[in-house]
Design an enzyme around this catalytic site. Structure first.
Site, short mmCIF file in Angstrom:
data_model
loop_
_atom_site.label_atom_id
_atom_site.label_comp_id
_atom_site.label_asym_id
_atom_site.label_seq_id
_atom_site.Cartn_x
_atom_site.Cartn_y
_atom_site.Cartn_z
N PHE A 151 2.86 8.15 -1.30
CA PHE A 151 1.79 7.06 -1.16
C PHE A 151 0.61 7.24 -1.40
O PHE A 151 -0.27 6.28 -1.39
CB PHE A 151 2.16 6.41 0.19
CG PHE A 151 3.61 6.28 0.77
CD1 PHE A 151 4.43 5.64 -0.38
CD2 PHE A 151 4.02 6.40 1.93
CE1 PHE A 151 5.81 5.39 -0.03
CE2 PHE A 151 5.38 6.37 2.49
CZ PHE A 151 5.98 6.00 1.37
N TRP B 19 0.72 -1.05 0.02
CA TRP B 19 -0.10 -0.06 -0.11
C TRP B 19 1.10 1.31 0.06
O TRP B 19 0.44 2.34 -0.76
CB TRP B 19 -0.90 0.04 0.96
CG TRP B 19 -1.75 1.15 1.53
CD1 TRP B 19 -2.90 1.41 0.99
CD2 TRP B 19 -1.18 2.56 2.26
NE1 TRP B 19 -3.19 2.86 1.54
CE2 TRP B 19 -2.30 3.39 2.28
CE3 TRP B 19 -0.26 2.77 3.02
CZ2 TRP B 19 -2.21 4.62 2.98
CZ3 TRP B 19 -0.05 3.81 3.66
CH2 TRP B 19 -1.02 4.68 3.66
N HIS B 20 2.09 1.25 0.71
CA HIS B 20 2.96 2.39 0.68
C HIS B 20 3.55 2.64 -0.62
O HIS B 20 3.72 3.93 -0.64
CB HIS B 20 4.17 2.10 1.64
CG HIS B 20 3.51 2.10 2.99
ND1 HIS B 20 3.14 0.92 3.70
CD2 HIS B 20 3.59 3.02 4.19
CE1 HIS B 20 2.47 1.36 5.06
NE2 HIS B 20 2.97 2.65 5.35
N GLY B 21 3.50 1.99 -1.49
CA GLY B 21 4.33 2.34 -2.68
C GLY B 21 4.30 1.26 -3.68
O GLY B 21 4.13 -0.13 -3.34
#
Lengths: 481, 304
Positions: free
Chosen positions: A481, A333-335
């Protein structure tokens, strides 16, 4: 637009005045929506359309869930809302990653693959998609269990649409959270009054937030620059360790700073956003760390992913698998890079190992020495994990790890450690003071502190530091993000 | 209905007033302190800070040396002590000659010669840095109000003092294995030609800046700093050289090439080690002056 840009302060001032003007009181929600649209569209106006599409999907599907007479109908609309939000997220955020991973670089410039690769990454897409999912699921869950909630008294398509737009677009939390759950935010949407502003909390959050971002994170960023390739190749192992430590402090102050600014701004408009950080680096266990770091994300993942997967109710093996799935997806989800998934799995692995040994002596003994060792262990593992954040190419992660071991004989450069130490002192003090309070070391120190109005002096000092010692402006790490 | 968020009272106002008061007192005390003391600070907490301090010191000082060197991090290796008092080094680590030229074009300074490092052409003008340097009213107030000077940011002040106390420390050698890795990295990055449109844009900007400086009476001299032989003929180096020499032909402009007794020794293929950088720096002023004088003579003989 950044919270540190002068143009943001102009927008904030105009919005604040309009919002509390008696003649505009009926339109407060619209004022915030308009300000949020300007805030979002300032750099990439076209991407506002995507945000509005996402908001419309969430508004329509949640409304349909609410008014559905049959359970199956509600379920279909809920699924529709969740799936479409995920499709938008996957298409815009992970399209390029999936194409490059499974098909390689497209040969034709007119192909679908090329189109997906060239799609821009809309700011805050991870956050507003999660908000949309939270809304649809919250409405469906509450309806499913027969709870009459805040929506049913006054719900109308128009009213719901307006509230949903505000929920998804509210500018303090639009780009990088904190992720607010729908059932926490909607009840707060009502008329606000100037005399109700909690100035003390707002100003405290804003001062600490801007201090963490402008003074600590931006200055540390000027040092941790050397973590990038190829610079790390020529640095000694000890310097590399200092840089990693510095990055650990930087990412905390950057994101905690952002969250505090968001919370402070929300206070100015009469809204209360959830805390996002609570002294994460004093955590004794990895599970405790995730109740202190990016709390709104970990709570979201727990509520909407971990529990639906079965949580820890289906035996040890299944719990371990659930932890790895949730942390792996949470990492991704972060990147849009596999290294983020690996970072999530790194934490997932740590949680699994910790759970496996949870009955061991190491986790049961409460002596100061063992507790300090536990804090140290969590900090070291978390800090090592940040390499995957800073260097999203695996080849660089491997190169850095190799340099960390191989460069022991290189001379130790003093300037970078000097600055990292200086800028880390406030973060260490921030955690240490909390530990002292928690440990009951109230007595003499805090009596003196209160007698000399210590908090006011510290906050005044922080404001002076923002004026005198801010580092070069840079985007928030979590904006990507 | 009123929000549930609690009301404000006098004691809280008092606390906020204390915060504001503490802030004002601290800023005023620090401002007075640096205004009175104002030590010479030449380096900052990192290369960007040092770049800015170097440029601010040049812009805000009354001195106007006859030769100004503009360039990238290759030029910043040339120490002031070796360049001599007649040469001001405006090299920018992580930047390019373009930024230095732009600073000079905006500055109220009148050097005779600008020495332009012509090794690299891949970096654009640092617009943010220029905006920071020339933003009004700070730019006008900066020479008088010291606390506005970047060098007097608390951390730069502390570090600058420590650095000044210890002087120029000898640089440790890069171990051969690491040098090999760093050199390979440079070879890899220089093996690709830069986008011709980007290079064209950069050389157009440079041509414009040079003509503005020439119009104000400043003579350009182009400088090639020696690099590792493995990079001297790299595709990118050849690309830059060709573009530079087409835009500023040797028949019309002065070019200087300082030499070294042996093979250039560098830290990564590009940046000279201290000893070699000192040898190169020592040749800049005489070579630039000789070039300038011969160009003047040539121009005078044509006029006659």
């Amino acid at each position: 637009m950044l919270f540190t840009d002068w143009i943001f302060f102009v927008l904030l001032g105009i919005t604040f005045v309009l919002y509390y003007m008696p003649v505009m009181q009926r339109y407060q929600v619209m004022v915030l929506i308009a300000a949020s649209a300007v805030f979002y569209a300032y750099n990439q106006p076209a991407l506002l359309i995507l945000l509005l599409i996402s908001a419309s999907i969430s508004a329509i599907s949640s409304y349909k869930v609410f008014i559905a007479e049959k359970n199956i109908e509600a379920k279909i609309w809920a699924t529709f809302g969740v799936v479409l939000n995920l499709v938008i997220l996957c298409l815009f955020k992970y399209g390029a990653l999936l194409i490059l991973t499974f098909y390689g670089k497209p040969s034709s410039s007119n192909s679908v693959g090329e189109m997906l690769i060239s799609l821009p990454l809309p700011l805050g897409i991870s956050f507003y998609s999660f908000h949309g999912i939270s809304l649809v699921v919250d409405v469906w869950r509450r309806k499913a269990v027969g709870i009459t909630n805040v929506w049913d008294k006054e719900i109308s398509a128009k009213n719901h649409g307006k509230k949903t737009l505000l929920y998804l677009m509210f500018f303090p939390q639009l780009i990088a959270g904190p992720i607010v759950k729908a059932h926490e935010f909607y009840p707060q949407i009502n008329r606000k009054f100037f005399q109700d502003i909690d100035w003390e909390r707002a100003i405290r959050a804003l001062i600490v937030g801007y201090f963490l971002k402008c003074v600590i994170a931006n200055n540390l960023q000027m040092q941790t620059f050397w973590l990038a390739s190829p610079y790390y190749l020529g640095l000694s192992s000890l310097n590399l360790l200092f840089l990693l430590f510095g990055y650990s402090m930087q990412i905390f102050s950057d994101f905690a700073g952002y969250s505090l600014i968001a919370i402070g701004l929300a206070y100015l408009f009469g809204y209360r956003l959830p805390d996002n950080f609570r002294f994460p680096y004093i955590s004794e266990t990895f599970s405790e760390f995730w109740t202190r770091w990016h709390i709104s994300l970990s709570t979201w993942l727990r509520t909407y992913l971990y529990y639906p997967l079965g949580g820890n109710r289906a035996g040890k093996g299944r719990t371990y698998i659930n932890l790895l799935i949730v942390m792996g997806l949470g990492g991704l989800w972060h990147g849009a890079a596999w290294s983020y998934a690996v970072w999530g799995l790194w934490h997932g692995g740590a949680l699994v190992i910790e759970r496996f040994f949870s009955n061991s002596r190491f986790y049961r003994v409460q002596s100061i020495l063992i507790r300090t060792l536990r804090i140290g262990l969590v900090f070291v593992v978390v800090t090592m994990g940040w390499i995957l954040f800073k260097l999203p190419h695996f080849s660089d992660v491997l190169g850095f790890s190799h340099a960390l071991i191989a460069n022991r004989a290189l001379p130790f450069g003093k300037s970078v450690p000097f600055f990292i130490t200086i800028y880390s002192i406030p973060i260490i003090a921030y955690h240490a003071l909390y530990l002292m309070r928690r440990g009951g070391v109230e007595g003499f120190f805090f009596r003196i502190f209160n007698a000399i109005r210590g908090e006011s002096i510290i906050l005044g000092g922080m404001t002076a530091a923002i004026i005198l010692a801010s580092g070069d402006s840079s985007a928030f790490i979590y904006f990507q993000f | 209905m009123h929000s549930s968020i609690s009301n404000f009272d006098k004691s809280r106002w008092k606390r906020l007033r204390d915060v504001a008061l503490a802030m004002v007192v601290l800023v005023a005390l620090y401002g007075t302190f640096v205004q009175i003391w104002s030590p010479l600070i030449e380096v900052g907490q990192n290369q960007e800070a040092t770049n800015r301090i170097r440029l601010e010191n040049y812009l805000d000082s009354a001195s106007d040396p006859p030769i100004v060197l503009v360039g990238s991090s290759l030029s910043t290796r040339l120490a002031a002590s070796a360049l001599g008092p007649l040469v001001e080094n405006l090299g920018i680590s992580g930047g390019s000659s373009l930024t230095g030229l732009d600073v000079l074009a905006h500055a109220h300074k009148h050097p005779q010669i600008v020495v332009i490092e012509a090794n690299l052409l891949d970096r654009p003008i640092d617009v943010d840095l220029l905006e920071t340097l020339f933003r009004e009213p700070i730019s006008s107030l900066r020479p008088e109000i010291k606390v506005l000077q970047y060098r007097y940011r608390p951390v730069n002040l502390i570090y600058g003092l420590i650095a000044a106390r210890h002087g120029e420390s000898a640089e440790a050698d890069v171990p051969p294995a690491i040098f090999k890795l760093l050199l390979q990295d440079q070879i890899n990055s220089q093996s690709k030609l830069l986008n011709p449109a980007v290079v064209k844009n950069h050389i157009a900007e440079m041509t414009d800046l040079v003509s503005r400086l020439v119009a104000s009476g400043i003579s350009p001299v182009f400088l090639t700093i020696p690099v590792d032989p493995a990079l001297a003929q790299s595709p990118q180096a050849n690309q830059f050289r060709q573009i530079f020499e087409n835009a500023f032909p040797k028949s019309k402009y002065c070019w200087i090439r300082p030499t070294l007794p042996g093979v250039p020794r560098t830290r990564d293929g590009l940046h000279l080690v201290q000893a070699d950088a000192a040898v190169v720096a020592g040749q800049i002023e005489p070579l630039a002056n000789a070039c300038y004088i011969s160009a003047k003579h040539a121009a005078a003989s044509i006029t006659r």
